[in-house]
Design a protein around this motif. Structure first.
Motif, PDB file in Angstrom:
ATOM      1  N   ALA A   1       8.012   7.382  21.814  1.00  0.00           N
ATOM      2  CA  ALA A   1       8.140   6.923  20.739  1.00  0.00           C
ATOM      3  C   ALA A   1       9.614   6.359  20.666  1.00  0.00           C
ATOM      4  CB  ALA A   1       7.841   7.487  19.338  1.00  0.00           C
ATOM      5  N   GLU A   2      10.446   7.223  21.123  1.00  0.00           N
ATOM      6  CA  GLU A   2      11.922   6.423  21.015  1.00  0.00           C
ATOM      7  C   GLU A   2      12.123   5.278  21.886  1.00  0.00           C
ATOM      8  OE1 GLU A   2      15.346   9.505  20.856  1.00  0.00           O
ATOM      9  OE2 GLU A   2      13.653  10.628  21.879  1.00  0.00           O
ATOM     10  N   ASN A   3      11.240   5.401  23.100  1.00  0.00           N
ATOM     11  CA  ASN A   3      11.309   3.915  23.846  1.00  0.00           C
ATOM     12  C   ASN A   3      10.519   2.842  23.326  1.00  0.00           C
ATOM     13  OD1 ASN A   3      12.726   5.149  25.959  1.00  0.00           O
ATOM     14  ND2 ASN A   3      11.072   6.095  26.981  1.00  0.00           N
ATOM     15  N   LEU A   4       9.297   3.346  22.615  1.00  0.00           N
ATOM     16  CA  LEU A   4       8.535   2.349  22.019  1.00  0.00           C
ATOM     17  C   LEU A   4       9.231   1.613  21.019  1.00  0.00           C
ATOM     18  CD1 LEU A   4       5.616   1.041  21.976  1.00  0.00           C
ATOM     19  CD2 LEU A   4       4.845   2.624  20.542  1.00  0.00           C
ATOM     20  N   ILE A   5      10.211   2.125  20.202  1.00  0.00           N
ATOM     21  CA  ILE A   5      10.611   1.568  19.069  1.00  0.00           C
ATOM     22  C   ILE A   5      11.769   0.434  19.514  1.00  0.00           C
ATOM     23  CG2 ILE A   5      12.293   3.402  18.664  1.00  0.00           C
ATOM     24  CD1 ILE A   5      10.834   0.783  15.949  1.00  0.00           C
ATOM     25  N   LYS A   6      12.278   0.857  20.586  1.00  0.00           N
ATOM     26  CA  LYS A   6      13.260  -0.237  21.004  1.00  0.00           C
ATOM     27  C   LYS A   6      12.678  -1.520  21.415  1.00  0.00           C
ATOM     28  CE  LYS A   6      16.958   3.252  22.297  1.00  0.00           C
ATOM     29  NZ  LYS A   6      16.896   3.671  20.941  1.00  0.00           N
ATOM     30  N   GLY A   7      11.602  -1.304  21.980  1.00  0.00           N
ATOM     31  CA  GLY A   7      10.783  -2.819  22.613  1.00  0.00           C
ATOM     32  C   GLY A   7      10.465  -3.353  21.379  1.00  0.00           C
ATOM     33  N   ILE A   8       9.838  -2.511  20.369  1.00  0.00           N
ATOM     34  CA  ILE A   8       9.379  -3.347  19.212  1.00  0.00           C
ATOM     35  C   ILE A   8      10.594  -3.969  18.279  1.00  0.00           C
ATOM     36  CG2 ILE A   8       8.540  -2.781  16.711  1.00  0.00           C
ATOM     37  CD1 ILE A   8       6.907  -0.621  17.964  1.00  0.00           C
TER      38      ILE A   8
ATOM     39  N   SER B   1      12.675  -8.910  16.866  1.00  0.00           N
ATOM     40  CA  SER B   1      13.870 -10.039  16.684  1.00  0.00           C
ATOM     41  C   SER B   1      13.614 -11.279  17.076  1.00  0.00           C
ATOM     42  CB  SER B   1      15.028  -9.087  17.026  1.00  0.00           C
ATOM     43  OG  SER B   1      16.312  -9.987  16.834  1.00  0.00           O
ATOM     44  N   GLU B   2      12.862 -11.602  17.970  1.00  0.00           N
ATOM     45  CA  GLU B   2      12.511 -12.710  18.450  1.00  0.00           C
ATOM     46  C   GLU B   2      11.593 -13.670  17.676  1.00  0.00           C
ATOM     47  OE1 GLU B   2      13.078 -10.935  23.009  1.00  0.00           O
ATOM     48  OE2 GLU B   2      11.426 -12.003  22.393  1.00  0.00           O
ATOM     49  N   VAL B   3      10.652 -12.749  17.143  1.00  0.00           N
ATOM     50  CA  VAL B   3       9.440 -13.416  16.365  1.00  0.00           C
ATOM     51  C   VAL B   3      10.183 -13.736  14.916  1.00  0.00           C
ATOM     52  CG1 VAL B   3       7.469 -12.708  15.000  1.00  0.00           C
ATOM     53  CG2 VAL B   3       7.629 -12.248  17.517  1.00  0.00           C
ATOM     54  N   LYS B   4      10.955 -12.928  14.778  1.00  0.00           N
ATOM     55  CA  LYS B   4      11.654 -13.196  12.989  1.00  0.00           C
ATOM     56  C   LYS B   4      12.487 -14.277  13.249  1.00  0.00           C
ATOM     57  CE  LYS B   4      15.848 -12.044  12.424  1.00  0.00           C
ATOM     58  NZ  LYS B   4      16.985 -10.864  12.186  1.00  0.00           N
ATOM     59  N   ASP B   5      13.040 -14.749  14.353  1.00  0.00           N
ATOM     60  CA  ASP B   5      13.863 -16.184  14.313  1.00  0.00           C
ATOM     61  C   ASP B   5      12.754 -17.279  14.088  1.00  0.00           C
ATOM     62  OD1 ASP B   5      16.388 -14.716  16.642  1.00  0.00           O
ATOM     63  OD2 ASP B   5      16.367 -14.687  14.455  1.00  0.00           O
ATOM     64  N   ILE B   6      11.637 -17.152  14.859  1.00  0.00           N
ATOM     65  CA  ILE B   6      10.728 -18.315  14.698  1.00  0.00           C
ATOM     66  C   ILE B   6      10.062 -18.327  13.264  1.00  0.00           C
ATOM     67  CG2 ILE B   6       8.400 -19.162  15.870  1.00  0.00           C
ATOM     68  CD1 ILE B   6       9.370 -17.465  18.336  1.00  0.00           C
ATOM     69  N   LEU B   7       9.879 -17.166  12.719  1.00  0.00           N
ATOM     70  CA  LEU B   7       9.155 -17.203  11.464  1.00  0.00           C
ATOM     71  C   LEU B   7      10.114 -17.740  10.390  1.00  0.00           C
ATOM     72  CD1 LEU B   7       7.483 -13.889  11.407  1.00  0.00           C
ATOM     73  CD2 LEU B   7       6.243 -15.935  11.452  1.00  0.00           C
ATOM     74  N   LEU B   8      11.525 -17.360  10.367  1.00  0.00           N
ATOM     75  CA  LEU B   8      12.393 -17.921   9.763  1.00  0.00           C
ATOM     76  C   LEU B   8      12.977 -19.329   9.850  1.00  0.00           C
ATOM     77  CD1 LEU B   8      14.685 -14.767   9.022  1.00  0.00           C
ATOM     78  CD2 LEU B   8      12.994 -15.608   7.437  1.00  0.00           C
ATOM     79  N   ASP B   9      12.522 -20.061  10.941  1.00  0.00           N
ATOM     80  CA  ASP B   9      13.084 -21.214  11.209  1.00  0.00           C
ATOM     81  C   ASP B   9      12.175 -22.218  10.711  1.00  0.00           C
ATOM     82  OD1 ASP B   9      13.380 -23.114  14.388  1.00  0.00           O
ATOM     83  OD2 ASP B   9      13.399 -23.983  12.305  1.00  0.00           O
TER      84      ASP B   9
ATOM     85  N   VAL C   1      14.057  -2.647   8.842  1.00  0.00           N
ATOM     86  CA  VAL C   1      13.420  -1.243   8.483  1.00  0.00           C
ATOM     87  C   VAL C   1      13.186  -0.907  10.098  1.00  0.00           C
ATOM     88  CG1 VAL C   1      11.065  -0.857   8.083  1.00  0.00           C
ATOM     89  CG2 VAL C   1      12.290  -1.159   6.209  1.00  0.00           C
ATOM     90  N   LEU C   2      12.513  -1.632  10.681  1.00  0.00           N
ATOM     91  CA  LEU C   2      12.461  -1.117  12.372  1.00  0.00           C
ATOM     92  C   LEU C   2      13.768  -0.776  12.948  1.00  0.00           C
ATOM     93  CD1 LEU C   2      10.150  -3.905  13.444  1.00  0.00           C
ATOM     94  CD2 LEU C   2       9.407  -1.844  13.110  1.00  0.00           C
ATOM     95  N   ARG C   3      14.954  -1.414  12.743  1.00  0.00           N
ATOM     96  CA  ARG C   3      16.188  -0.719  13.085  1.00  0.00           C
ATOM     97  C   ARG C   3      16.566   0.464  12.609  1.00  0.00           C
ATOM     98  NH1 ARG C   3      18.668  -4.825  15.940  1.00  0.00           N
ATOM     99  NH2 ARG C   3      17.657  -6.929  15.508  1.00  0.00           N
ATOM    100  N   ARG C   4      16.235   0.773  11.216  1.00  0.00           N
ATOM    101  CA  ARG C   4      16.399   2.012  10.855  1.00  0.00           C
ATOM    102  C   ARG C   4      15.566   3.099  11.401  1.00  0.00           C
ATOM    103  NH1 ARG C   4      19.298   6.029   9.079  1.00  0.00           N
ATOM    104  NH2 ARG C   4      18.260   7.346   7.574  1.00  0.00           N
ATOM    105  N   VAL C   5      14.403   2.764  11.805  1.00  0.00           N
ATOM    106  CA  VAL C   5      13.395   3.747  12.402  1.00  0.00           C
ATOM    107  C   VAL C   5      14.046   3.963  13.679  1.00  0.00           C
ATOM    108  CG1 VAL C   5      11.116   3.937  13.439  1.00  0.00           C
ATOM    109  CG2 VAL C   5      11.165   2.926  11.357  1.00  0.00           C
ATOM    110  N   ASP C   6      14.397   3.215  14.300  1.00  0.00           N
ATOM    111  CA  ASP C   6      15.056   3.269  15.811  1.00  0.00           C
ATOM    112  C   ASP C   6      16.494   4.258  15.454  1.00  0.00           C
ATOM    113  OD1 ASP C   6      16.894   1.233  18.197  1.00  0.00           O
ATOM    114  OD2 ASP C   6      15.907   3.323  18.340  1.00  0.00           O
ATOM    115  N   GLU C   7      17.086   3.961  14.462  1.00  0.00           N
ATOM    116  CA  GLU C   7      18.215   5.072  14.217  1.00  0.00           C
ATOM    117  C   GLU C   7      17.937   6.466  14.065  1.00  0.00           C
ATOM    118  OE1 GLU C   7      21.872   3.491  11.553  1.00  0.00           O
ATOM    119  OE2 GLU C   7      20.329   4.365  10.493  1.00  0.00           O
TER     120      GLU C   7
END
Lengths: 394, 236
Positions: A175-182, A187-195, A292-298
């Protein structure tokens, strides 16, 4: 069959790509909407009545099943209410894991909404590519919830007092590895969605249209019963139109006023980010998913799963408690009264969709007729949540 | 293959499972309101319909919708515990505003003929992929347990105790404990103990039990034989 009074200037729009069964009924003058009604048609399973007489352990399992989209939110609010009623305090690491499970569910719910709103939001060339990326992210987040919460839907590790079962060490490391990938992929998808150059004309037009109502929020990542006045919340069944006769949900007000709850409210109050326009609600949701995903990673890096995860003693008896939690769609409140045996005497639930229904209806009257169906999707209503409950109050 | 998915009155958890399955399937298109661009037309014919959620028999619209889907689909699959055996909705008792008359929620087989029933709260998306793959290849024998479930109207941890444990059939394999979505079953002394207040009547334990699934086949064979016997009596 339903008995509708069909008027010539009424548009009935059965809604697709939302969580559950609902219809938007719009009264118009031929050019623009005058009044809108958000009508839910799902049957009322009646969880408030169902829970009367039940053991608190059953309450959490049942409350989760109010909704298959924001399941963890209901479980956490129920746990908080019961713990408040009988004075149980989960240990620190149990609370951290509970926060992580709730946030993974929030990301899961937001990702589903982002998939469903894609045809309204993005131009065709970029839509297909982003759809596949979001679906992969959604499946990855479901796998994450399975490892950390016990199941991708209705996570069974959530219980009164903390966490029922310690996640297996191998599973937790994965899970710790998976969240980092997510986090990286989103982050890449977010930039496209917000463009905004990728947005459809319809979505861009929503930059200039907005509803001006107060925002209600209790916390950013979790919930806080002391941050809002729970007694200031009232619920009512609307009247005044034949349309309301068939609706199976009520609405909620805060101190007698319509308020907006959800990602935009959270971002504005806690991060001082003013998100203008109805499109701002979607932007807020996308930004919140990333945070939220970054907080889960933390949390997953910080939490010690070998420490106690559940309160050692659970004694149920007479008491009353309130659980306030920030569900994906906004403020969620569970109120419980327990009898001498610790069984439920009375249960009340107020869901975020109940606050947002009147805001949504107001927003629909501000857009053109061809854009009305997009507005409910942006507010992301949850029909299973809003059709289970609420006694009419005076 | 085109598969219709509709929800009659569930929590949408099974709908999410179906949505997740759709990305794993080749040559299968799932028509569902979760992904449709416009309202799903229920007056068209479909080869297979997956119906989720239990049916509230006090809600005329829900009952009519289910009957319409049954009429227009060749195969109807009750997907998820609510649709198959009632699940959590078995605890509904009505009396709640704004529709206090919404009192009785039943599995779909109480109202229409169901061809296959797949319990689970929710069933995993992999199960949908397996079901459709076996169905497409006409390997119907492998789907016998879901066929047997289509005429079962209730299933819970209590039924597991009554039919398997108390009859002495239990072999202590622990499949029930592993499969329970709420942790309501714990093996004590090599036999399942049911934490009654955690059982949500989803039926998963019974279906996963190697003895329980044998009992389901036998009840299906008994029903088929009974029907054959009756037919013989009528024809003479």
């Amino acid at each position: 069959m339903s008995r509708r009074v069909k008027l010539s200037r009424r548009k009935y729009c059965p809604l697709v790509r939302i969580g559950g069964e609902a219809e938007l009924v719009v009264e118009h003058d031929g050019e623009k909407p005058i009044k809108a009604y958000f009508v839910t048609r799902a049957p009322v399973r009646g969880f408030e009545k169902m829970l009367e007489g039940k053991n608190p352990l059953f309450v959490v399992e049942a409350a989760m099943r109010i909704c298959g989209i924001c399941h963890a939110a209901h479980a956490i609010a129920a746990c908080e209410a019961i713990e408040h009623a009988v004075g149980i305090m989960p240990p620190r690491d149990g609370l951290l894991l509970r926060e992580a499970i709730g946030l993974i569910n929030r990301a899961q719910s937001h990702l589903l909404q982002e998939i469903m709103v894609l045809p309204d939001m993005l131009k065709k060339p970029v839509r297909e590519k982003i759809f596949r990326k979001l679906v992969k992210l959604f499946n990855d987040v479901c796998s994450l919830l399975l490892k950390v919460g016990g199941a991708p839907t209705h996570p069974s590790f959530l219980t009164i007092g903390g966490i029922l079962k310690k996640p297996a060490e191998a599973s937790f490391n994965e899970a710790e590895n998976l969240i980092k990938g997510i986090v990286k992929e989103y982050s890449e998808v977010k930039d496209i969605l917000l463009d905004e150059s990728n947005w459809t004309e319809l979505f861009t037009s929503l930059n200039e249209i907005d509803v001006s109502v107060d925002k209600l929020v209790s916390h950013f990542f979790y919930g806080d019963r002391y941050n809002i006045e729970v007694e200031g919340i009232t619920t009512l069944r609307r009247s005044g139109s034949d349309v309301y006769r068939e609706s199976t949900s009520n609405i909620a007000l805060y101190k007698g006023k319509i308020v907006e709850v959800g990602p935009r409210a959270r971002l504005e109050v806690y991060f001082f980010k003013k998100m203008k326009g109805l499109s701002g609600i979607q932007k807020a949701r996308i930004i919140e998913t990333d945070l939220v995903l970054r907080r889960v990673d933390e949390i997953l890096s910080e939490v010690d799963i070998s420490a106690p995860l559940r309160a050692r003693e659970l004694v149920f008896g007479k008491g009353a408690g309130v659980g306030v939690y920030e569900a994906p769609r906004g403020v969620l409140v569970h109120k419980v009264e327990l009898n001498e045996e610790g069984r439920v005497k009375k249960y009340e639930i107020i869901t975020p969709t109940m606050f947002n229904i009147p805001v949504m209806e107001k927003a629909v009257t501000m857009v053109s007729l061809n854009a009305v169906e997009t507005i409910p999707r942006i507010f992301d209503p949850c029909i299973p949540c809003s059709t289970h409950l609420i006694r009419v109050r005076r | 293959m085109i598969v219709l998915h509709i929800d009659i009155g569930g929590c949408e958890g099974c709908s999410i499972s179906i949505f997740r399955a759709s990305s794993m399937l080749k040559d299968v298109e799932i028509i569902s309101k979760c992904t449709a661009e416009k309202e799903v037309d229920l007056n068209k014919s479909y080869a297979i319909a997956f119906v989720t959620g239990s049916v509230c028999i006090n809600d005329e619209e829900a009952v009519e919708k289910l009957k319409l889907v049954r009429k227009n689909c060749k195969i109807l699959v009750a997907f998820g515990s609510c649709a198959s055996v009632g699940g959590i909705t078995r605890f509904c008792r009505g009396g709640q505003e704004p529709k206090p008359e919404h009192r009785t929620f039943l599995p779909l087989s109480s109202v229409v003929k169901v061809d296959y029933a797949i319990p689970g709260c929710p069933p995993p998306p992999q199960l949908i992929r397996m079901f459709l793959m076996l169905y497409k290849r006409k390997m119907l024998q492998q789907l016998a347990v879901f066929k047997a479930l289509s005429s079962i109207r209730k299933l819970s941890g209590f039924d597991l105790l009554d039919d398997v444990v108390l009859t002495g059939l239990c072999i202590g394999c622990g499949a029930c404990e592993l499969s329970c979505p709420t942790g309501a079953i714990k093996l004590i002394g090599g036999r399942p103990d049911l934490i009654v207040e955690k059982c949500i009547r989803c039926g998963t334990c019974y279906v996963r039990c190697p003895q329980g699934s044998k009992l389901l086949f036998r009840s299906m064979e008994a029903n088929v034989n009974k029907h054959k016997t009756q037919f013989k009596v009528v024809s003479t």
